[in-house]
Design an enzyme around this catalytic site. Structure first.
Site, PDB file in Angstrom:
ATOM      1  N   ASP A  13      43.349  38.121  45.454  1.00  0.00           N
ATOM      2  CA  ASP A  13      44.791  38.373  45.536  1.00  0.00           C
ATOM      3  C   ASP A  13      45.406  37.852  46.829  1.00  0.00           C
ATOM      4  O   ASP A  13      46.369  38.427  47.346  1.00  0.00           O
ATOM      5  CB  ASP A  13      45.101  39.887  45.387  1.00  0.00           C
ATOM      6  CG  ASP A  13      44.465  40.461  44.148  1.00  0.00           C
ATOM      7  OD1 ASP A  13      44.519  39.781  43.110  1.00  0.00           O
ATOM      8  OD2 ASP A  13      43.904  41.565  44.220  1.00  0.00           O
ATOM      9  N   LYS A  16      46.401  32.607  46.006  1.00  0.00           N
ATOM     10  CA  LYS A  16      45.855  31.262  45.740  1.00  0.00           C
ATOM     11  C   LYS A  16      46.725  30.479  44.765  1.00  0.00           C
ATOM     12  O   LYS A  16      46.869  29.267  44.896  1.00  0.00           O
ATOM     13  CB  LYS A  16      44.422  31.364  45.189  1.00  0.00           C
ATOM     14  CG  LYS A  16      43.423  31.891  46.194  1.00  0.00           C
ATOM     15  CD  LYS A  16      42.043  32.036  45.606  1.00  0.00           C
ATOM     16  CE  LYS A  16      41.940  33.116  44.565  1.00  0.00           C
ATOM     17  NZ  LYS A  16      42.157  34.492  45.043  1.00  0.00           N
ATOM     18  N   GLY A  40      44.210  36.614  38.057  1.00  0.00           N
ATOM     19  CA  GLY A  40      45.614  36.542  37.651  1.00  0.00           C
ATOM     20  C   GLY A  40      46.353  35.716  38.676  1.00  0.00           C
ATOM     21  O   GLY A  40      46.708  36.212  39.732  1.00  0.00           O
ATOM     22  N   HIS A  41      46.527  34.428  38.392  1.00  0.00           N
ATOM     23  CA  HIS A  41      47.170  33.548  39.362  1.00  0.00           C
ATOM     24  C   HIS A  41      48.642  33.380  39.015  1.00  0.00           C
ATOM     25  O   HIS A  41      48.986  32.896  37.943  1.00  0.00           O
ATOM     26  CB  HIS A  41      46.458  32.193  39.416  1.00  0.00           C
ATOM     27  CG  HIS A  41      45.089  32.303  40.021  1.00  0.00           C
ATOM     28  ND1 HIS A  41      44.209  31.264  40.121  1.00  0.00           N
ATOM     29  CD2 HIS A  41      44.464  33.367  40.579  1.00  0.00           C
ATOM     30  CE1 HIS A  41      43.096  31.683  40.709  1.00  0.00           C
ATOM     31  NE2 HIS A  41      43.233  32.955  40.988  1.00  0.00           N
ATOM     32  N   GLN A 223      39.271  35.155  42.518  1.00  0.00           N
ATOM     33  CA  GLN A 223      38.800  36.250  43.376  1.00  0.00           C
ATOM     34  C   GLN A 223      38.669  35.768  44.832  1.00  0.00           C
ATOM     35  O   GLN A 223      39.391  34.866  45.223  1.00  0.00           O
ATOM     36  CB  GLN A 223      37.483  36.858  42.850  1.00  0.00           C
ATOM     37  CG  GLN A 223      37.631  37.613  41.538  1.00  0.00           C
ATOM     38  CD  GLN A 223      37.550  36.726  40.310  1.00  0.00           C
ATOM     39  OE1 GLN A 223      36.685  35.884  40.211  1.00  0.00           O
ATOM     40  NE2 GLN A 223      38.454  36.918  39.373  1.00  0.00           N
TER      41      GLN A 223
HETATM   42  P1  IMP Z   1      35.157  42.479  37.612  1.00  0.00           P
HETATM   43  O1  IMP Z   1      35.298  41.105  38.176  1.00  0.00           O
HETATM   44  O2  IMP Z   1      36.159  42.792  36.542  1.00  0.00           O
HETATM   45  O3  IMP Z   1      33.758  42.776  37.200  1.00  0.00           O
HETATM   46  O4  IMP Z   1      35.480  43.525  38.788  1.00  0.00           O
HETATM   47  C1  IMP Z   1      34.625  43.665  39.917  1.00  0.00           C
HETATM   48  C2  IMP Z   1      35.429  43.903  41.175  1.00  0.00           C
HETATM   49  O5  IMP Z   1      36.169  42.722  41.496  1.00  0.00           O
HETATM   50  C3  IMP Z   1      36.476  45.009  41.063  1.00  0.00           C
HETATM   51  O6  IMP Z   1      36.603  45.647  42.327  1.00  0.00           O
HETATM   52  C4  IMP Z   1      37.751  44.272  40.741  1.00  0.00           C
HETATM   53  O7  IMP Z   1      38.906  44.988  41.123  1.00  0.00           O
HETATM   54  C5  IMP Z   1      37.563  43.025  41.592  1.00  0.00           C
HETATM   55  N1  IMP Z   1      38.292  41.864  41.073  1.00  0.00           N
HETATM   56  C6  IMP Z   1      37.982  41.109  40.009  1.00  0.00           C
HETATM   57  N2  IMP Z   1      38.876  40.118  39.849  1.00  0.00           N
HETATM   58  C7  IMP Z   1      39.757  40.245  40.847  1.00  0.00           C
HETATM   59  C8  IMP Z   1      40.899  39.477  41.235  1.00  0.00           C
HETATM   60  O8  IMP Z   1      41.267  38.465  40.634  1.00  0.00           O
HETATM   61  N3  IMP Z   1      41.551  39.922  42.340  1.00  0.00           N
HETATM   62  C9  IMP Z   1      41.146  41.005  43.054  1.00  0.00           C
HETATM   63  N4  IMP Z   1      40.084  41.719  42.727  1.00  0.00           N
HETATM   64  C10 IMP Z   1      39.393  41.352  41.634  1.00  0.00           C
END
Ligand code: IMP
Length: 420
Positions: A13, A16, A40-41, A223
């Site tokens: 977040d 990017k 989510g871009h 991420q």
């Molecule tokens: P997962 O990727 O859904 O398995 O989540 C694992 C961890 O990564 C959690 O803490 C999510 O909130 C975090 N996470 C996954 N994708 C994002 C993102 O795009 N932005 C911020 N945090 C993310």
């Protein structure tokens, strides 16, 4: 002509989408290299906001090749929905190509992600419940199904039958859930062959030829570094490699192909989900930043936890990714604060260290306090137009990171950027 990797330097977040959207004008190709619909871009075009979960951020431009790379896990129904919705709004979209090697996020992955989070109770990770972890786990266990399998219906059917039998046993016996229907899933996925047939290819060769032709390539990470499965704050991480090294694995190129790594850094820190966060502000100031910065998940809508900039983490990110330049985002959100703090060291067991440790539980931050600034900075067009304290904040980031800040986001809009 160049190959540039764009990575998040914190817990995701960082903004990017906006940085890629800015750089994309001079690029020919945008490739997403890891993650899935957990991302989510946000990109803004003609005042309209688009959130891409799976589509590479260059899709708003008809002349770009946009590749979903080998390292991505694809929720296909969602991709089709995202693509169709965009086509309705924007007539000429980018030329979408999808790696035949990319693994599918299947309905059982999403269900198990949700059921397993429920089972973890207070130990939950706080995943996005998009099936990301279970999909990558199957890839490692060699029971995953790939995009290329759908174009071989008999193979797809056989793999699905075998995997689903096992998943349904797990869903019913371990979680007490309702088993999924084989025929429904088979028909749904095989129904996508028309959508896929002109988009799926061997993207390793496609990318190689684009590089050899001298095209400009952006490798778009999702991420952030601290969510990396190995180098992040395990187990509160995602299941892929958002770091620049992950770009090679997820795009099928050599480290020697990457000319530059751009790190995207938010002027403060946020994280969603569980896990330690040394500079977290659990006070009204944290809430103020959340509201002002619109810090609510683009994918899940969850409120993001907010904190001061962590310089120790930032330096770790610089090293792991080989960051050449920094794009600093959301500087405007810090306007109006009397003082701003940056964590410059950690105290671990009474000892001071400037080295990051992903074992963050017993870490306390040591801050350097800088003067804040006030007023609306969103109209500033040059570094010199910024208040002197804001300039000092940026220079301080440069001093402790050893990297030039070349891009400064001063507002959400496309044009609210200062370049140096
Ligand atoms: P997962 O990727 O859904 O398995 O989540 C694992 C961890 O990564 C959690 O803490 C999510 O909130 C975090 N996470 C996954 N994708 C994002 C993102 O795009 N932005 C911020 N945090 C993310």
């Amino acid at each position: 002509m160049s190959v540039t990797a764009i990575v998040g330097m914190q817990w995701g977040d960082e903004g990017k989408g906006k940085v890629v959207d800015f750089l994309v004008k001079d690029a020919d190709v945008v490739l997403r290299y890891q993650g899935g619909s957990n991302a989510g871009h946000t990109v803004v075009l003609n005042g309209k906001k688009y959130i891409f979960h799976l589509l590479p951020s260059g899709m708003l431009y008809a002349d770009k090749v946009c590749i979903i790379g080998d390292g991505v896990v694809v929720d296909l129904p969602l991709l089709v929905e995202e693509y169709s919705a965009l086509k309705k709004e924007v007539k000429d979209v980018g030329d979408l190509k999808i790696s035949e090697l990319a693994h599918l996020v299947m309905p059982y992955h999403k269900l198990i992600d949700e059921l397993e989070e429920g089972r973890r109770g207070s130990q939950k990770i706080g995943t996005t419940k998009r099936g990301i972890g279970p999909a990558y786990a199957d890839k490692a266990e060699r029971t995953g199904i790939r995009i290329g399998d759908i174009l071989r219906p008999a193979l797809f059917e056989e793999k699905l039958r075998r995997v689903l039998d096992r998943k349904n046993e797990i869903i019913a016996k371990i979680y007490g859930g309702t088993p999924l229907n084989f025929k429904e899933i088979r028909d749904l996925y095989l129904g996508y062959t028309d959508f896929l047939k002109d988009k799926v290819c061997n993207t390793v060769y496609l990318l190689r030829s684009l590089i050899d032709e001298g095209k400009s390539i952006l490798l778009e990470g999702a991420q952030g570094t601290l969510l990396d499965i190995t180098y992040g704050t395990y187990p509160y991480v995602t299941s892929s490699h958002p770091i620049s090294g992950g770009a090679c694995i997820g795009a099928g190129i050599s480290p020697k192909d990457i000319d530059e790594v751009i790190g995207v850094l938010k002027a403060y820190t946020t994280r969603v989900g569980m896990g330690p966060f040394p500079t977290e502000m659990e006070d009204p100031l944290g809430s103020l930043i959340r509201e002002k910065g619109g810090e609510f998940g683009a994918t899940t809508g969850r409120p993001r936890r907010c904190g001061w900039l962590d310089g120790v983490m930032m330096r770790y990110s610089v090293k792991i990714n080989g960051i050449d330049r920094i794009a600093l985002t959301k500087l405007d959100v810090l306007s109006g604060l009397e003082k701003v703090k940056v964590c410059v060291a950690y105290k671990v067991g009474g000892k001071l260290t400037e080295e990051f440790t992903p074992f963050l539980d017993d870490v306390s931050p040591v801050y350097e306090e800088l003067d804040g600034w006030s007023g609306d900075i969103s109209k500033a067009k040059s570094f010199d137009e910024l208040p002197s304290e804001a300039k000092r904040y940026i220079e301080f980031i440069e001093e402790i990171s050893g990297c030039k800040v070349f891009f400064i986001g001063v507002g959400p809009g496309r044009e609210e950027v200062i370049l140096r």
